[in-house]
Scaffold this active site. Structure first.
Site, PDB file in Angstrom:
ATOM      1  N   LYS A  28       5.940 -14.353   3.081  1.00  0.00           N
ATOM      2  CA  LYS A  28       6.155 -15.118   1.845  1.00  0.00           C
ATOM      3  C   LYS A  28       7.655 -15.132   1.541  1.00  0.00           C
ATOM      4  O   LYS A  28       8.094 -14.820   0.433  1.00  0.00           O
ATOM      5  CB  LYS A  28       5.346 -14.469   0.708  1.00  0.00           C
ATOM      6  CG  LYS A  28       5.253 -15.296  -0.562  1.00  0.00           C
ATOM      7  CD  LYS A  28       4.401 -16.562  -0.439  1.00  0.00           C
ATOM      8  CE  LYS A  28       4.531 -17.439  -1.657  1.00  0.00           C
ATOM      9  NZ  LYS A  28       3.760 -18.688  -1.570  1.00  0.00           N
ATOM     10  N   ASP A  54     -10.539 -10.252   5.720  1.00  0.00           N
ATOM     11  CA  ASP A  54     -11.857 -10.575   5.147  1.00  0.00           C
ATOM     12  C   ASP A  54     -12.103 -12.083   5.191  1.00  0.00           C
ATOM     13  O   ASP A  54     -13.217 -12.535   5.473  1.00  0.00           O
ATOM     14  CB  ASP A  54     -11.960 -10.101   3.692  1.00  0.00           C
ATOM     15  CG  ASP A  54     -12.357  -8.628   3.585  1.00  0.00           C
ATOM     16  OD1 ASP A  54     -12.045  -7.856   4.518  1.00  0.00           O
ATOM     17  OD2 ASP A  54     -12.967  -8.248   2.568  1.00  0.00           O
ATOM     18  N   TYR A 112       0.815  -1.231   0.000  1.00  0.00           N
ATOM     19  CA  TYR A 112       0.000   0.000   0.000  1.00  0.00           C
ATOM     20  C   TYR A 112       0.843   1.272   0.000  1.00  0.00           C
ATOM     21  O   TYR A 112       0.307   2.358  -0.227  1.00  0.00           O
ATOM     22  CB  TYR A 112      -0.949   0.019   1.203  1.00  0.00           C
ATOM     23  CG  TYR A 112      -2.246  -0.742   1.009  1.00  0.00           C
ATOM     24  CD1 TYR A 112      -2.254  -2.038   0.531  1.00  0.00           C
ATOM     25  CD2 TYR A 112      -3.470  -0.159   1.323  1.00  0.00           C
ATOM     26  CE1 TYR A 112      -3.447  -2.740   0.371  1.00  0.00           C
ATOM     27  CE2 TYR A 112      -4.662  -0.850   1.177  1.00  0.00           C
ATOM     28  CZ  TYR A 112      -4.646  -2.138   0.709  1.00  0.00           C
ATOM     29  OH  TYR A 112      -5.826  -2.834   0.567  1.00  0.00           O
ATOM     30  N   ASP A 160       0.030 -18.316   1.907  1.00  0.00           N
ATOM     31  CA  ASP A 160      -0.887 -19.282   1.279  1.00  0.00           C
ATOM     32  C   ASP A 160      -1.317 -20.334   2.304  1.00  0.00           C
ATOM     33  O   ASP A 160      -2.505 -20.657   2.438  1.00  0.00           O
ATOM     34  CB  ASP A 160      -0.256 -19.918   0.020  1.00  0.00           C
ATOM     35  CG  ASP A 160       1.180 -20.358   0.206  1.00  0.00           C
ATOM     36  OD1 ASP A 160       1.776 -20.115   1.277  1.00  0.00           O
ATOM     37  OD2 ASP A 160       1.728 -20.988  -0.728  1.00  0.00           O
ATOM     38  N   ASP A 186      -5.059  -7.103   4.615  1.00  0.00           N
ATOM     39  CA  ASP A 186      -6.344  -6.712   4.019  1.00  0.00           C
ATOM     40  C   ASP A 186      -7.101  -7.959   3.590  1.00  0.00           C
ATOM     41  O   ASP A 186      -8.274  -8.140   3.911  1.00  0.00           O
ATOM     42  CB  ASP A 186      -6.085  -5.792   2.816  1.00  0.00           C
ATOM     43  CG  ASP A 186      -7.380  -5.380   2.141  1.00  0.00           C
ATOM     44  OD1 ASP A 186      -8.338  -5.052   2.872  1.00  0.00           O
ATOM     45  OD2 ASP A 186      -7.437  -5.392   0.894  1.00  0.00           O
TER      46      ASP A 186
HETATM   47  C1  IPM Z   1     -10.074  -2.152   4.563  1.00  0.00           C
HETATM   48  C2  IPM Z   1     -10.617  -1.699   3.231  1.00  0.00           C
HETATM   49  C3  IPM Z   1      -9.702  -0.640   2.633  1.00  0.00           C
HETATM   50  C4  IPM Z   1      -8.325  -1.242   2.447  1.00  0.00           C
HETATM   51  C5  IPM Z   1     -10.249  -0.084   1.313  1.00  0.00           C
HETATM   52  C6  IPM Z   1     -11.606   0.560   1.497  1.00  0.00           C
HETATM   53  C7  IPM Z   1      -9.293   0.865   0.690  1.00  0.00           C
HETATM   54  O1  IPM Z   1     -10.787  -2.775   2.370  1.00  0.00           O
HETATM   55  O2  IPM Z   1      -9.999  -1.338   5.488  1.00  0.00           O
HETATM   56  O3  IPM Z   1      -9.741  -3.326   4.682  1.00  0.00           O
HETATM   57  O4  IPM Z   1      -8.048  -1.841   1.417  1.00  0.00           O
HETATM   58  O5  IPM Z   1      -7.524  -1.108   3.351  1.00  0.00           O
HETATM   59 MN    MN Z   2     -10.268  -4.675   3.201  1.00  0.00          MN
END
Ligand code: IPM
Ligand code: MN
Length: 359
Positions: free
Chosen positions: A195, A255, A140, A227, A251
């Site tokens: 990694k 999720d 990032y 992985d 990130d």
């Molecule tokens: C998160 C979100 C953000 C990220 C997006 C909205 C840019 O997905 O906070 O995980 O990628 O960090």
């Molecule tokens: Mn995210």
């Protein structure tokens, strides 16, 4: 009466209804505690703000965040809100996370009672870890800086010694503080997700991690390739207490973790630096369900709980979490397998307020 100055950013899509639910809960907590007050200052920012003003946040709002004790933010994002380079215009991570050097993104992944999940035979308590995502560098760092031509595009992943050291130290301190240890064996454990079998930058990270680990002899330290980590978080999530990783990996994996505990609507987060922090759900603005009384506000309500903890109101943070747990345990509202709540955010807030009253 202690007063905390809080900046509130409702955001886009389901953001306002989520933040409203969090305010309902925070108001009840203040009323019951009686010895502190949260002075809210509402500010508009995000994709909708960008469409009206050509910037996603104003200098006044940034100044307010700088001065505030903490900030509670809803999700942001609208379709079509893109910058000339194709990235999303409403995203506030660059300006807030990098801008304020909030280097630790703390993402608890915790399974609450009676929540439908895709994994079989997982009792509450069997998934309870914190993903510590490095928040200012990694891939990032290339935000807004990538190179693109007709034939090729490049974004560069950069890890610094300072960045790796401070995020590793943060993760080990978190493991020391966090009760309980890993569900599997009660042990304190920090797992570096990397990694290094392929990329040198991750070998660099791994060596720094090993150095910091020596400062914390009471905490088990281990490495796992990213992985393998994505498989392990599904197949044996009980093994983990704290994970620490690079920005992009964090990130993605957070999720994945969210999907194992009832969806992203169960996932709060804290963006923490030295002396400043903001709190938000990890998910987006879910425009398809906005205004339809379907959104699960627990991500936002639990983020408000993390904010109370950060402000030093540990007792109230625990009460909030307990009220959430009890409301779920008693099935005061249901979360569908798609992560939706019948009656939406206001119904969830009302149930949690009643549980707080009862306590
Ligand atoms: C998160 C979100 C953000 C990220 C997006 C909205 C840019 O997905 O906070 O995980 O990628 O960090
Ligand atoms: Mn995210």
């Amino acid at each position: 009466m202690k007063t905390y100055n809080i900046v509130m950013i409702p955001g886009d899509g389901i953001g306002p209804e989520l933040l409203d639910a969090a305010v309902q809960v925070l108001d009840k907590i203040q009323e019951l505690a009686g010895d502190f007050r949260l002075a809210y200052a509402f500010h508009e920012a995000g994709a909708g703000y960008y469409q009206k003003n050509g910037v996603n946040i104003s200098p006044e709002t940034l100044e307010a965040i700088r001065k505030a004790d903490a900030t509670l933010k809803g999700p942001v994002g609208l379709p079509g809100g893109r910058l000339p380079d194709g990235t999303e215009a409403g995203v506030l991570g660059g300006v807030l996370r990098s801008g304020f050097d909030l280097y630790a993104n703390v993402r608890p992944v915790k399974l609450f009672p009676k929540v439908a999940i895709p994994l079989k035979d997982r009792p509450p308590g069997s998934i309870d870890y914190i993903m510590v995502r490095e928040n200012t560098e990694g891939l990032y760092l290339s935000r807004g800086r990538g190179i693109i031509t007709e034939q090729a595009a490049s974004d560069t992943l950069l890890l610094t010694r300072k960045g790796c050291e401070r995020i590793c130290r943060f993760a080990f301190k978190m493991a020391m503080e966090k009760v309980p240890g890993a569900p599997e064996d009660g042990r304190k454990r920090v797992t570096l997700v990397e990694k290094s079998n392929v990329l040198r930058s991750f070998y660099f990270f791994r060596q720094i991690f090993a150095g910091v680990a020596r400062e914390f002899p009471g905490v088990e330290a281990e490495n796992i390739y990213v992985d393998a980590a994505s498989a392990a978080l599904v197949m044996r999530p009980e093994h983990f207490q704290v994970l620490v990783t690079e920005n992009m990996f964090g990130d993605i994996l957070s999720d994945l973790g969210g999907a194992t505990i009832g969806g992203l609507g169960m996932c709060p987060s804290a963006n923490v630096g030295d002396g400043r922090a903001y709190f938000e759900p990890i998910h987006g603005s879910a425009l398809d369900i906005a205004g339809k009384n379907k959104a699960n506000p627990l991500s936002q309500i639990l983020a408000a709980g993390m904010m109370l903890d950060y402000l030093g109101r540990k007792k109230e943070a625990l009460l909030l979490e307990k009220a959430v747990r009890q409301a779920l345990e008693k099935e005061r509202f249901g979360i569908s397998s798609a992560g939706l709540v019948e009656g939406g955010a206001s119904r969830v807030a009302a149930a949690i307020r009643e549980e707080l009253e009862r306590d």
